[in-house]
Enzyme design. Structure first.
Site, mmCIF file in Angstrom:
data_model
loop_
_atom_site.group_PDB
_atom_site.id
_atom_site.type_symbol
_atom_site.label_atom_id
_atom_site.label_comp_id
_atom_site.label_asym_id
_atom_site.label_seq_id
_atom_site.Cartn_x
_atom_site.Cartn_y
_atom_site.Cartn_z
ATOM 1 N N ASP A 16 0.782 -1.245 0.000
ATOM 2 C CA ASP A 16 0.000 0.000 0.000
ATOM 3 C C ASP A 16 0.817 1.300 0.000
ATOM 4 O O ASP A 16 0.506 2.228 0.763
ATOM 5 C CB ASP A 16 -0.963 0.016 1.192
ATOM 6 C CG ASP A 16 -1.954 -1.133 1.160
ATOM 7 O OD1 ASP A 16 -1.953 -1.903 0.188
ATOM 8 O OD2 ASP A 16 -2.727 -1.271 2.127
ATOM 9 N N ASP A 58 -4.818 -0.989 -1.727
ATOM 10 C CA ASP A 58 -6.242 -0.843 -1.472
ATOM 11 C C ASP A 58 -6.865 -0.370 -2.780
ATOM 12 O O ASP A 58 -6.315 0.515 -3.449
ATOM 13 C CB ASP A 58 -6.495 0.200 -0.383
ATOM 14 C CG ASP A 58 -6.334 -0.348 1.022
ATOM 15 O OD1 ASP A 58 -6.060 -1.548 1.172
ATOM 16 O OD2 ASP A 58 -6.491 0.442 1.974
ATOM 17 N N HIS A 60 -10.574 0.364 -3.354
ATOM 18 C CA HIS A 60 -11.912 0.342 -2.759
ATOM 19 C C HIS A 60 -12.991 0.889 -3.689
ATOM 20 O O HIS A 60 -12.733 1.833 -4.452
ATOM 21 C CB HIS A 60 -11.922 1.177 -1.474
ATOM 22 C CG HIS A 60 -11.060 0.637 -0.376
ATOM 23 N ND1 HIS A 60 -10.989 -0.695 -0.054
ATOM 24 C CD2 HIS A 60 -10.236 1.282 0.510
ATOM 25 C CE1 HIS A 60 -10.169 -0.864 0.979
ATOM 26 N NE2 HIS A 60 -9.690 0.315 1.323
ATOM 27 N N HIS A 64 -17.193 2.030 0.122
ATOM 28 C CA HIS A 64 -16.612 0.982 0.973
ATOM 29 C C HIS A 64 -17.057 1.156 2.421
ATOM 30 O O HIS A 64 -17.142 2.277 2.929
ATOM 31 C CB HIS A 64 -15.081 1.030 0.876
ATOM 32 C CG HIS A 64 -14.404 -0.165 1.457
ATOM 33 N ND1 HIS A 64 -13.740 -0.138 2.665
ATOM 34 C CD2 HIS A 64 -14.313 -1.450 1.013
ATOM 35 C CE1 HIS A 64 -13.249 -1.335 2.927
ATOM 36 N NE2 HIS A 64 -13.578 -2.150 1.945
ATOM 37 N N SER A 66 -15.683 0.854 5.189
ATOM 38 C CA SER A 66 -14.767 1.450 6.167
ATOM 39 C C SER A 66 -14.760 2.974 6.127
ATOM 40 O O SER A 66 -14.159 3.607 6.993
ATOM 41 C CB SER A 66 -13.338 0.941 5.933
ATOM 42 O OG SER A 66 -12.784 1.516 4.752
ATOM 43 N N HIS A 77 -10.663 6.714 1.100
ATOM 44 C CA HIS A 77 -9.269 6.618 0.653
ATOM 45 C C HIS A 77 -9.136 5.517 -0.388
ATOM 46 O O HIS A 77 -9.911 4.562 -0.396
ATOM 47 C CB HIS A 77 -8.330 6.327 1.838
ATOM 48 C CG HIS A 77 -8.589 5.015 2.509
ATOM 49 N ND1 HIS A 77 -9.581 4.827 3.448
ATOM 50 C CD2 HIS A 77 -8.005 3.790 2.351
ATOM 51 C CE1 HIS A 77 -9.590 3.578 3.856
ATOM 52 N NE2 HIS A 77 -8.650 2.913 3.193
ATOM 53 N N LYS A 102 -6.794 -5.292 -3.198
ATOM 54 C CA LYS A 102 -7.586 -5.844 -2.087
ATOM 55 C C LYS A 102 -8.614 -4.816 -1.639
ATOM 56 O O LYS A 102 -8.524 -3.646 -2.008
ATOM 57 C CB LYS A 102 -6.678 -6.232 -0.913
ATOM 58 C CG LYS A 102 -5.885 -5.077 -0.346
ATOM 59 C CD LYS A 102 -4.842 -5.559 0.651
ATOM 60 C CE LYS A 102 -3.905 -4.440 1.059
ATOM 61 N NZ LYS A 102 -4.521 -3.406 1.870
ATOM 62 N N GLU A 109 -13.043 -6.163 4.227
ATOM 63 C CA GLU A 109 -12.220 -5.316 5.088
ATOM 64 C C GLU A 109 -10.968 -4.838 4.351
ATOM 65 O O GLU A 109 -10.642 -3.663 4.330
ATOM 66 C CB GLU A 109 -11.835 -6.100 6.339
ATOM 67 C CG GLU A 109 -11.164 -5.278 7.405
ATOM 68 C CD GLU A 109 -10.978 -6.094 8.684
ATOM 69 O OE1 GLU A 109 -10.173 -7.029 8.673
ATOM 70 O OE2 GLU A 109 -11.646 -5.769 9.673
ATOM 71 N N ALA A 137 0.024 0.106 6.587
ATOM 72 C CA ALA A 137 0.595 0.701 7.782
ATOM 73 C C ALA A 137 0.877 -0.423 8.771
ATOM 74 O O ALA A 137 0.174 -1.420 8.813
ATOM 75 C CB ALA A 137 -0.376 1.718 8.400
ATOM 76 N N CYS A 141 -2.672 -2.903 7.803
ATOM 77 C CA CYS A 141 -2.488 -3.826 6.681
ATOM 78 C C CYS A 141 -1.223 -4.670 6.815
ATOM 79 O O CYS A 141 -1.231 -5.855 6.473
ATOM 80 C CB CYS A 141 -2.507 -3.061 5.363
ATOM 81 S SG CYS A 141 -4.137 -2.322 5.048
#
Length: 194
Positions: A16, A58, A60, A64, A66, A77, A102, A109, A137, A141
């Site tokens: 990421d 990521d 998304h 999403h 989250s 994000h 992902k 998630e 991070a 992740c």
């Protein structure tokens, strides 16, 4: 052979390094830009000897789960196809590097790279036994990816100077490092890879 010498069956997993996690991004991680030179040195070493490199991201959907707009914990994000989801322009992206996306479904998630359905299959096809892990991070992740990798039987070397934490609560990153070490990851410096 030294455990930090690259061998057949080793892969580099870079997690990421995307614009939204870098300075100016919607979910910027403090010090995130400082790890890119160390990651690039590792990419050069793995690329030079032809070992697999995986760049994860990521990716998304706009709604999403989250995201704060859906009552999630994070600002929007890394929405697929946006500038924020792109890899940093400073990150080396060799031609043979494999990109893994992902968090592609609304309810997924996406913390662990192993939520991407094809990552484990690709690792198995390549005969990978050991993973060298870097990226963002540390406390999300990276942590969840390392925990899943260890559960799946991979030996994991975490490049401690090539990760940074969100630290929603002070000390989250240090706790994540301690957890990964206790469960079996080896913490090393990227400078020791040869």
């Amino acid at each position: 052979m030294k455990s930090d010498a690259i061998e057949i069956g080793d892969a580099l997993l870079v997690i990421d390094i995307q614009n939204d996690f870098l300075p100016g991004g919607s979910l910027a991680v403090s010090g995130s830009e400082q790890i890119i030179p160390a990651i690039n040195r590792c990419i050069e070493k793995f690329n030079a000897i032809g070992n697999p490199i995986f760049l994860t991201r990521d990716w998304h959907p706009v709604d999403h789960w989250s995201f704060a707009a859906q009552s999630g914990p994070w600002p929007a994000h890394c929405v697929a196809g946006t500038f924020g989801a792109e890899f940093s322009a400073n990150l080396l992206q060799p031609e043979k590097a494999q990109i893994i996306s992902k968090g592609v479904r609304r309810e997924s998630e996406g913390y662990s790279d192993f939520e991407a359905p094809d990552l484990q299959a690709r690792l198995e096809r390549a005969g990978i036994r050991r993973l060298f892990v870097a990226g963002l991070a540390t406390d999300y992740c990276v942590l969840y990816t390392v925990l899943d990798a260890l559960k799946l039987g991979y030996q994991v070397f975490l490049l401690q100077d090539a990760v940074r934490a969100v630290n929603v609560k002070p000390g989250d990153g240090d706790m994540a490092l301690q957890t990964m070490r206790q469960i079996g990851a080896q913490l090393i410096s990227s400078d020791l890879i040869s």
